[in-house]
Design a protein around this motif. Structure first.
Motif, PDB file in Angstrom:
ATOM      1  N   LEU A  39     -43.150   6.603   9.140  1.00 36.64           N
ATOM      2  CA  LEU A  39     -42.310   7.788   9.303  1.00 36.64           C
ATOM      3  C   LEU A  39     -42.511   8.449  10.669  1.00 36.64           C
ATOM      4  O   LEU A  39     -41.521   8.724  11.366  1.00 36.64           O
ATOM      5  CB  LEU A  39     -42.557   8.776   8.156  1.00 36.64           C
ATOM      6  N   PRO A  40     -43.758   8.711  11.109  1.00 36.15           N
ATOM      7  CA  PRO A  40     -43.900   9.269  12.459  1.00 36.15           C
ATOM      8  C   PRO A  40     -43.279   8.375  13.523  1.00 36.15           C
ATOM      9  O   PRO A  40     -42.682   8.871  14.493  1.00 36.15           O
ATOM     10  CB  PRO A  40     -45.421   9.370  12.638  1.00 36.15           C
ATOM     11  N   ALA A  41     -43.389   7.068  13.328  1.00 38.91           N
ATOM     12  CA  ALA A  41     -42.798   6.157  14.306  1.00 38.91           C
ATOM     13  C   ALA A  41     -41.277   6.273  14.316  1.00 38.91           C
ATOM     14  O   ALA A  41     -40.649   6.268  15.374  1.00 38.91           O
ATOM     15  CB  ALA A  41     -43.219   4.724  13.987  1.00 38.91           C
ATOM     16  N   LEU A  42     -40.697   6.394  13.134  1.00 37.86           N
ATOM     17  CA  LEU A  42     -39.244   6.555  13.057  1.00 37.86           C
ATOM     18  C   LEU A  42     -38.813   7.871  13.700  1.00 37.86           C
ATOM     19  O   LEU A  42     -37.774   7.947  14.364  1.00 37.86           O
ATOM     20  CB  LEU A  42     -38.786   6.520  11.592  1.00 37.86           C
ATOM     21  N   LEU A  43     -39.616   8.906  13.504  1.00 38.68           N
ATOM     22  CA  LEU A  43     -39.299  10.195  14.127  1.00 38.68           C
ATOM     23  C   LEU A  43     -39.296  10.050  15.644  1.00 38.68           C
ATOM     24  O   LEU A  43     -38.432  10.611  16.333  1.00 38.68           O
ATOM     25  CB  LEU A  43     -40.310  11.251  13.670  1.00 38.68           C
ATOM     26  N   VAL A 144     -35.249  15.894   3.247  1.00 40.27           N
ATOM     27  CA  VAL A 144     -36.260  15.375   2.308  1.00 40.27           C
ATOM     28  C   VAL A 144     -36.173  13.852   2.273  1.00 40.27           C
ATOM     29  O   VAL A 144     -35.100  13.290   2.026  1.00 40.27           O
ATOM     30  CB  VAL A 144     -36.034  15.913   0.876  1.00 40.27           C
ATOM     31  N   LEU A 145     -37.291  13.203   2.524  1.00 45.35           N
ATOM     32  CA  LEU A 145     -37.370  11.749   2.399  1.00 45.35           C
ATOM     33  C   LEU A 145     -38.334  11.429   1.263  1.00 45.35           C
ATOM     34  O   LEU A 145     -39.482  11.888   1.268  1.00 45.35           O
ATOM     35  CB  LEU A 145     -37.877  11.119   3.700  1.00 45.35           C
ATOM     36  N   GLU A 146     -37.858  10.663   0.308  1.00 49.24           N
ATOM     37  CA  GLU A 146     -38.710  10.291  -0.822  1.00 49.24           C
ATOM     38  C   GLU A 146     -39.303   8.906  -0.600  1.00 49.24           C
ATOM     39  O   GLU A 146     -38.625   8.013  -0.097  1.00 49.24           O
ATOM     40  CB  GLU A 146     -37.907  10.288  -2.119  1.00 49.24           C
ATOM     41  N   ASP A 147     -40.540   8.773  -1.009  1.00 43.91           N
ATOM     42  CA  ASP A 147     -41.227   7.486  -0.860  1.00 43.91           C
ATOM     43  C   ASP A 147     -41.781   7.074  -2.215  1.00 43.91           C
ATOM     44  O   ASP A 147     -42.477   7.848  -2.864  1.00 43.91           O
ATOM     45  CB  ASP A 147     -42.380   7.635   0.152  1.00 43.91           C
ATOM     46  N   ASP A 148     -41.421   5.878  -2.612  1.00 39.03           N
ATOM     47  CA  ASP A 148     -41.940   5.364  -3.883  1.00 39.03           C
ATOM     48  C   ASP A 148     -42.600   4.021  -3.611  1.00 39.03           C
ATOM     49  O   ASP A 148     -41.978   2.978  -3.725  1.00 39.03           O
ATOM     50  CB  ASP A 148     -40.788   5.230  -4.883  1.00 39.03           C
ATOM     51  N   TRP A 156     -34.039   5.608   5.860  1.00 40.25           N
ATOM     52  CA  TRP A 156     -34.690   6.745   6.519  1.00 40.25           C
ATOM     53  C   TRP A 156     -34.210   6.876   7.963  1.00 40.25           C
ATOM     54  O   TRP A 156     -33.961   7.980   8.444  1.00 40.25           O
ATOM     55  CB  TRP A 156     -36.207   6.567   6.514  1.00 40.25           C
ATOM     56  N   ARG A 157     -34.102   5.734   8.659  1.00 39.89           N
ATOM     57  CA  ARG A 157     -33.706   5.802  10.068  1.00 39.89           C
ATOM     58  C   ARG A 157     -32.317   6.439  10.194  1.00 39.89           C
ATOM     59  O   ARG A 157     -32.104   7.332  11.009  1.00 39.89           O
ATOM     60  CB  ARG A 157     -33.709   4.405  10.688  1.00 39.89           C
ATOM     61  N   THR A 158     -31.387   6.003   9.335  1.00 42.90           N
ATOM     62  CA  THR A 158     -30.025   6.542   9.382  1.00 42.90           C
ATOM     63  C   THR A 158     -30.036   8.043   9.119  1.00 42.90           C
ATOM     64  O   THR A 158     -29.399   8.830   9.827  1.00 42.90           O
ATOM     65  CB  THR A 158     -29.149   5.840   8.322  1.00 42.90           C
ATOM     66  N   ARG A 159     -30.768   8.442   8.112  1.00 46.63           N
ATOM     67  CA  ARG A 159     -30.785   9.864   7.758  1.00 46.63           C
ATOM     68  C   ARG A 159     -31.484  10.683   8.844  1.00 46.63           C
ATOM     69  O   ARG A 159     -31.073  11.799   9.152  1.00 46.63           O
ATOM     70  CB  ARG A 159     -31.481  10.049   6.404  1.00 46.63           C
ATOM     71  N   ALA A 164     -31.513  14.378  13.390  1.00 48.60           N
ATOM     72  CA  ALA A 164     -31.858  14.643  14.795  1.00 48.60           C
ATOM     73  C   ALA A 164     -30.626  15.121  15.565  1.00 48.60           C
ATOM     74  O   ALA A 164     -30.705  16.051  16.381  1.00 48.60           O
ATOM     75  CB  ALA A 164     -32.431  13.374  15.431  1.00 48.60           C
ATOM     76  N   GLU A 165     -29.498  14.502  15.296  1.00 50.61           N
ATOM     77  CA  GLU A 165     -28.261  14.935  15.974  1.00 50.61           C
ATOM     78  C   GLU A 165     -27.927  16.372  15.598  1.00 50.61           C
ATOM     79  O   GLU A 165     -27.525  17.180  16.438  1.00 50.61           O
ATOM     80  CB  GLU A 165     -27.101  14.013  15.582  1.00 50.61           C
ATOM     81  N   ARG A 166     -28.108  16.678  14.333  1.00 51.09           N
ATOM     82  CA  ARG A 166     -27.813  18.035  13.868  1.00 51.09           C
ATOM     83  C   ARG A 166     -28.717  19.054  14.580  1.00 51.09           C
ATOM     84  O   ARG A 166     -28.257  20.099  15.035  1.00 51.09           O
ATOM     85  CB  ARG A 166     -28.034  18.097  12.356  1.00 51.09           C
TER      86      ARG A 166
END
Lengths: 190, 410
Positions: A39-43, A144-148, A156-159, A164-166
């Protein structure tokens, strides 16, 4: 421990006089246990900057009060555990997860919040709704990102890109800018 | 119970009203003249009336995950959209008492209610009991909290606790709980006088009215009726072919239909762990110490090993031939460990077991309807076996000692 303190001292020294490197939207990462650095990497990839966190495995450990050195060690540890910010599973009458998070965002000049919800953690899921409502009241966007049991990287990347654009548009910028463009794997090992 | 909750709306105007978790020591509140209602019980009632789903959806829109307890979701939904509650919302509380001996999540639920209603919340923290023996420090810890609770209640309600009244309330509570225990034991009779539906619907007074004369009178009357049935060898639903044990909360929206489906095959659930969690009698001596011990040793607050032993003992005493473990998505504390309990039964060559996975207050997953079953052609070599037939057959077929049964969705 001395060596760690030495390294931290050098790191802090290197910041003196440095110019800000990041112009990306600033987010606070909130959750319980972040046991995977995807997740931090995707951010990083989508061009937002994590300026702080409220994670059980993050800065919640380091926030005051510190363990008192004036008390017997066990008393001091007990006092620290009783006085620190409560985890979602614990109770303290004066704790309001929403108000606390809004305050953290203000202190860090954050543009938004990314919640990382481990699906097994019901106490955090129950706090999350209250915290998110407080953020909405203050006009602070959140996601909110859910992880199971494993990250849903593509979704996650798309969301995150959309989020980020918003945030970038809300800042009046032209869009999120990538910071280094590192891959999740590259960043997770950095 | 509808009358009880209707009355509570008026009682709440005459004296302070507390919302309490189902296993909180309400004897103290009763002795102090503080009225109490139990949102969990009320939400079960809403579930049984199939009124929970729209309220859960109100909470989900506000960010509460579908994975969370449906009692909590429907309760919070009712706060935000009282008009959506077909039974009417509970009377507003003056204070909240949350005891975490049943579940850790009630804490968050009650925190949200306290924030919404702007009322004080007392959290009675009960340590989990890891061994058979209660550690002295746990008893001291809870007793200390009970003393503190009395002061907190007095501060917020201006009501005092009179020791003689507490003794009287505890005595009433013990008598009602003792009668409930005796009623359940009557189900050890061959041709059980009660089925699970009777047990689940008749346990409510011992949950919400402990320490009252009304609860005692209710169980006296019920005991006479059930004992009469045993004398007459009168079963709950006629012929009893299979004696079964149920683990977990009832599936409230379909309680009659579900157990009714089993009943069609002559299967009776005459023992269960849920209604068995109540035979907790408060001991003699210091009432606060006794209350602390009683509420610490609740079934669901005990170690998995202790619970497994209790389950095996229940299966033996009630001479059950099969067990069904309801893997309840909505209640993780109750469902955690059910594979361990099933193993414990099988290791001791107790009955074979089945698993079933719906949730307790919303009918998300249910067995197929009886009408759907009736519409299928009669037996053919390609016929899909009916889950109920599979279950009953698995319970009584020594060649198939276990069946993990996931029912069709929708």
């Amino acid at each position: 421990m001395d060596y760690v303190n030495y390294l931290l001292g050098r790191l802090l020294g290197s910041f003196e006089g440095a110019q800000p490197r990041f112009v990306a939207p600033r987010v606070v990462l909130v959750g319980t246990i972040l046991d995977d650095l995807t997740l931090p990497a995707l951010l990083d990839q989508v061009g937002v900057q994590v300026v702080g966190d409220d994670l059980c495995t993050g800065f919640r450990w380091w926030r005051p009060p510190a363990v008192s050195e004036a008390l017997p060690p066990l008393d001091a540890l007990a006092e620290r555990f009783l006085q620190r910010e409560p985890r979602p599973a614990k109770h303290r009458a004066d704790n309001d997860p929403g108000r606390r998070l809004v305050s953290l965002c203000r202190d860090l000049s954050a543009d938004g919040v990314v919640f990382y919800q481990q699906k097994f953690c019901d106490p955090f899921a129950l706090d999350l709704a209250r915290a998110r409502a407080a953020l909405t009241d203050e006009g602070i966007p959140s996601l909110v990102l859910e992880d199971d049991a494993g990250p849903a990287v593509g979704q996650w990347r798309t969301r995150l890109q959309a989020f980020a654009e918003r945030l970038a548009e809300a800042r009046g910028g032209t869009g999120a800018r990538a910071i280094g463009g590192s891959s999740p794997q590259a960043t997770s090992t950095a | 119970m509808t009358r009880y909750y209707t009355t509570s709306r008026f009682v709440g105007r005459l004296k302070p009203l507390a919302w309490v978790t189902s296993r909180a020591p309400i004897e103290i509140l009763e002795a102090m003249g503080i009225a109490s209602v139990c949102p969990e019980d009320y939400r079960a009632l809403c579930g049984a009336r199939r009124a929970a789903t729209p309220l859960c959806e109100v909470a989900e829109v506000r960010g509460y995950s579908q994975d969370l307890c449906s009692y909590a979701r429907s309760s919070l939904g009712s706060l935000w959209a009282p008009d959506e509650d077909p039974m009417g919302e509970l009377p507003k509380p003056a204070l909240l008492l949350c005891c975490n001996n049943i579940c850790g999540k009630v804490l968050k639920w009650y925190q949200a209610v306290a924030a919404h209603c702007q009322v004080p919340l007392y959290v009675l923290d009960m340590p989990y009991v890891h061994n058979h023996e209660l550690p002295p420090h746990a008893i001291d810890y809870v007793t200390g909290q009970l003393e503190d609770l009395i002061g907190w209640l007095a501060f917020h309600t201006l009501q005092e606790l009179r020791p003689d009244r507490l003794h009287r309330v505890v005595s009433l509570s013990n008598q009602a709980v003792g009668l409930w225990k005796d009623i359940r034991e009557l189900c050890t009779a061959r041709t059980s006088p009660l089925n699970a539906t009777n047990l689940f619907t008749n346990m409510v007074p011992v949950v919400v009215m402990r320490g009252t004369r009304a609860a005692l009178d209710y169980y006296r009357k019920l005991y006479r009726e059930v004992a009469g049935r045993v004398e007459r060898r009168e079963g709950a639903l006629g012929e009893e072919k299979y004696r079964l044990l149920w683990d977990n909360i009832a599936v409230w929206p379909r309680i009659f239909r579900l157990f009714g489906e089993f009943a069609q095959y002559g299967a009776r659930f005459l023992a269960d762990t849920y209604t068995n969690t109540w035979p907790l009698v408060v001991a003699e001596g210091d009432p606060l110490v006794a209350l602390a011990k009683t509420y610490l040793t609740l079934y669901i607050n005990m170690s998995l090993q202790t619970r497994a032993e209790g389950l095996v003992d229940l299966a033996r005493r009630f001479e059950v031939g099969g067990a069904v473990f309801h893997s309840n998505r909505s209640c993780k504390p109750y469902s955690t460990g059910n594979t361990i309990f099933a193993d414990a039964l099988q290791r001791r060559q107790e009955p074979p077991v089945s698993f079933w996975k719906p949730i307790c207050a919303t009918p998300a997953c249910m067995p197929r309807s009886s009408s759907a079953r009736a519409s299928r052609p009669s037996w053919s070599p390609w016929r899909q076996p009916d889950p109920l037939e599979m279950l009953v057959s698995a319970c009584y077929n020594p060649a198939r000692r276990a069946l993990h049964c996931c029912w069709p969705i929708g």
